[in-house]
Design a protein around this motif. Structure first.
Motif, PDB file in Angstrom:
ATOM      1  N   GLY A   5       0.780  -1.223   0.000  1.00 56.53           N
ATOM      2  CA  GLY A   5       0.000   0.000   0.000  1.00 56.53           C
ATOM      3  C   GLY A   5       0.815   1.277   0.000  1.00 56.53           C
ATOM      4  O   GLY A   5       0.261   2.366   0.093  1.00 56.53           O
ATOM      5  N   SER A   6       2.131   1.166  -0.121  1.00 52.63           N
ATOM      6  CA  SER A   6       3.000   2.332   0.025  1.00 52.63           C
ATOM      7  C   SER A   6       3.292   3.080  -1.269  1.00 52.63           C
ATOM      8  O   SER A   6       3.456   4.298  -1.248  1.00 52.63           O
ATOM      9  CB  SER A   6       4.330   1.914   0.658  1.00 52.63           C
ATOM     10  N   LEU A   7       3.396   2.379  -2.378  1.00 59.96           N
ATOM     11  CA  LEU A   7       3.757   3.001  -3.654  1.00 59.96           C
ATOM     12  C   LEU A   7       2.832   2.501  -4.758  1.00 59.96           C
ATOM     13  O   LEU A   7       2.241   1.421  -4.640  1.00 59.96           O
ATOM     14  CB  LEU A   7       5.213   2.677  -4.026  1.00 59.96           C
ATOM     15  N   ALA A   8       2.750   3.256  -5.846  1.00 60.33           N
ATOM     16  CA  ALA A   8       1.981   2.821  -7.013  1.00 60.33           C
ATOM     17  C   ALA A   8       2.720   1.674  -7.702  1.00 60.33           C
ATOM     18  O   ALA A   8       3.954   1.673  -7.781  1.00 60.33           O
ATOM     19  CB  ALA A   8       1.796   3.985  -7.976  1.00 60.33           C
ATOM     20  N   ALA A   9       1.966   0.712  -8.192  1.00 57.87           N
ATOM     21  CA  ALA A   9       2.555  -0.442  -8.867  1.00 57.87           C
ATOM     22  C   ALA A   9       3.279  -0.030 -10.146  1.00 57.87           C
ATOM     23  O   ALA A   9       2.914   0.945 -10.795  1.00 57.87           O
ATOM     24  CB  ALA A   9       1.462  -1.454  -9.197  1.00 57.87           C
ATOM     25  N   GLY A  10       4.328  -0.774 -10.478  1.00 56.96           N
ATOM     26  CA  GLY A  10       5.096  -0.535 -11.695  1.00 56.96           C
ATOM     27  C   GLY A  10       6.564  -0.289 -11.392  1.00 56.96           C
ATOM     28  O   GLY A  10       7.006  -0.397 -10.257  1.00 56.96           O
TER      29      GLY A  10
END
Length: 164
Positions: free
Chosen positions: A54-59
């Motif tokens: 939940g900490s960063l956007a995926a990719g």
């Protein structure tokens, strides 16, 4: 043979070369989202990184060492300065002019917003990262293309770990 070499190095008291330090990684809101452990070696730095779900956007996300151990401006992290060892026209692991010491591979963030990485850089040593003003591990909002100037189109700074 390699294990014998490591055992011999440890027996000779070279544990300082294998020192490890752990630092907290702060997210956009300045709160802890993970940690990075850096282990020094005679030939570079081993990086072991964990980011909570939940900490960063995926990719793929650009990741670099920056020149100042200052993550006090949460959400921007511009006080961390330029890349460590910044050299005009040298940014990028694929740049024909060569990479900067702070260049690292992209971090891959999973669909749940978590990430783990275990990698090694021979471009900079732990003692260099901790010298003078220290440095910062910065994670960017976009992937680094490893060639474009000045930061490989990696975008805004979204996470930071002060290295002292």
């Amino acid at each position: 043979m390699a294990a014998a070499g490591l055992s011999a190095a440890l027996a000779l008291g070279s544990s300082a070369a294998l020192a490890a330090d752990t630092y907290e990684i702060l997210g956009k809101d300045g709160k802890r989202i993970g940690e990075v452990t850096l282990t020094g070696s005679p030939h570079g730095t081993l990086i072991d990184l964990e980011i909570a779900a939940g900490s960063l956007a995926a990719g793929k996300r650009g990741m670099h060492f920056h020149e100042n151990a200052d993550c006090s401006d949460a959400g921007e992290y511009k006080k961390s300065g330029s890349h460590a060892g910044h050299g005009e026209g040298k940014h990028g692991l694929l740049n024909p002019n060569g990479p900067e010491p702070g260049d690292l591979p992209n971090l891959i963030v999973l669909s749940d917003g978590s990430a783990q990485a275990a990698l090694f850089t021979s471009l900079i040593k732990l003692e260099e990262l901790k010298a003078e003003n220290g440095s910062a591990l910065v994670i960017h909002a976009e992937k680094d293309d490893h060639t474009s100037q000045p930061i490989g189109n990696a975008g805004a700074r979204v996470a930071c770990a002060a290295i002292k």
